[in-house]
Design an enzyme around this catalytic site. Structure first.
Site, PDB file in Angstrom:
ATOM      1  N   ASN A   9       1.721 -51.646  -6.459  1.00  0.00           N
ATOM      2  CA  ASN A   9       0.510 -52.262  -6.998  1.00  0.00           C
ATOM      3  C   ASN A   9       0.559 -52.135  -8.509  1.00  0.00           C
ATOM      4  OD1 ASN A   9      -1.325 -52.756  -4.483  1.00  0.00           O
ATOM      5  ND2 ASN A   9      -0.312 -50.789  -4.178  1.00  0.00           N
ATOM      6  N   GLU A  64       0.717 -57.363  -6.277  1.00  0.00           N
ATOM      7  CA  GLU A  64       1.422 -56.412  -5.433  1.00  0.00           C
ATOM      8  C   GLU A  64       2.809 -56.963  -5.156  1.00  0.00           C
ATOM      9  OE1 GLU A  64      -1.683 -54.575  -2.423  1.00  0.00           O
ATOM     10  OE2 GLU A  64      -1.777 -56.763  -2.394  1.00  0.00           O
ATOM     11  N   THR A  88       4.133 -51.847  -0.889  1.00  0.00           N
ATOM     12  CA  THR A  88       4.062 -52.616  -2.128  1.00  0.00           C
ATOM     13  C   THR A  88       3.835 -51.713  -3.323  1.00  0.00           C
ATOM     14  OG1 THR A  88       1.680 -52.993  -1.894  1.00  0.00           O
ATOM     15  CG2 THR A  88       3.149 -54.685  -0.995  1.00  0.00           C
TER      16      THR A  88
END
Length: 130
Positions: A30, A78, A28
């Site tokens: 962030n 995310e 992901t």
């Protein structure tokens, strides 16, 4: 709390996180950004643009919340960019939340969370144009 109507755009810089998503097979980005007021915790079908590379919009799945399966406490945004494997740390991105997929919840196991994430990706592919 006021409900936000979708789509909602969130812009911010990609920062290092816990790298938990990467370990689960879903890296992901962030996002360091102001937290949206009135946005429900949960998972959203989304599209992401890496600013400075405006020619491409990527389908993505975005989570907004506290990560209860891992006893998280701080709110985070995310996004998992589908079919993407580039280093974008410290790059600015814009994420457009298109559709609410499911509320955030605590899963009994990581295996259950991974199964839900796979379902989120399938749902996103059917809703995005990327």
């Amino acid at each position: 709390m006021t409900k936000l109507e979708l789509p909602v755009r969130i812009r911010g810089v990609v920062a290092h996180g816990d790298k938990r998503g990467r370990g689960l097979g879903f890296p992901t980005a962030n996002l360091i950004s102001g937290m949206p007021v009135g946005l429900d915790y949960g998972v959203y079908a989304s599209e992401t643009v890496i600013l400075g590379d405006m020619s491409k919009t990527y389908a993505s799945v975005t989570s907004f919340g506290i990560r209860p399966t891992f006893d998280g406490a701080d709110r985070r945004i995310e996004t998992h960019i589908l079919d993407f494997n580039e280093d974008i740390y410290d790059r600015e991105i814009e994420v457009s939340l298109l559709a609410f997929l499911r509320p955030e919840r605590r899963f009994a196991s990581v295996k259950d969370l991974v199964a839900a994430m796979r379902g989120d990706i399938m749902a996103t592919r059917s809703r995005t144009r990327s």
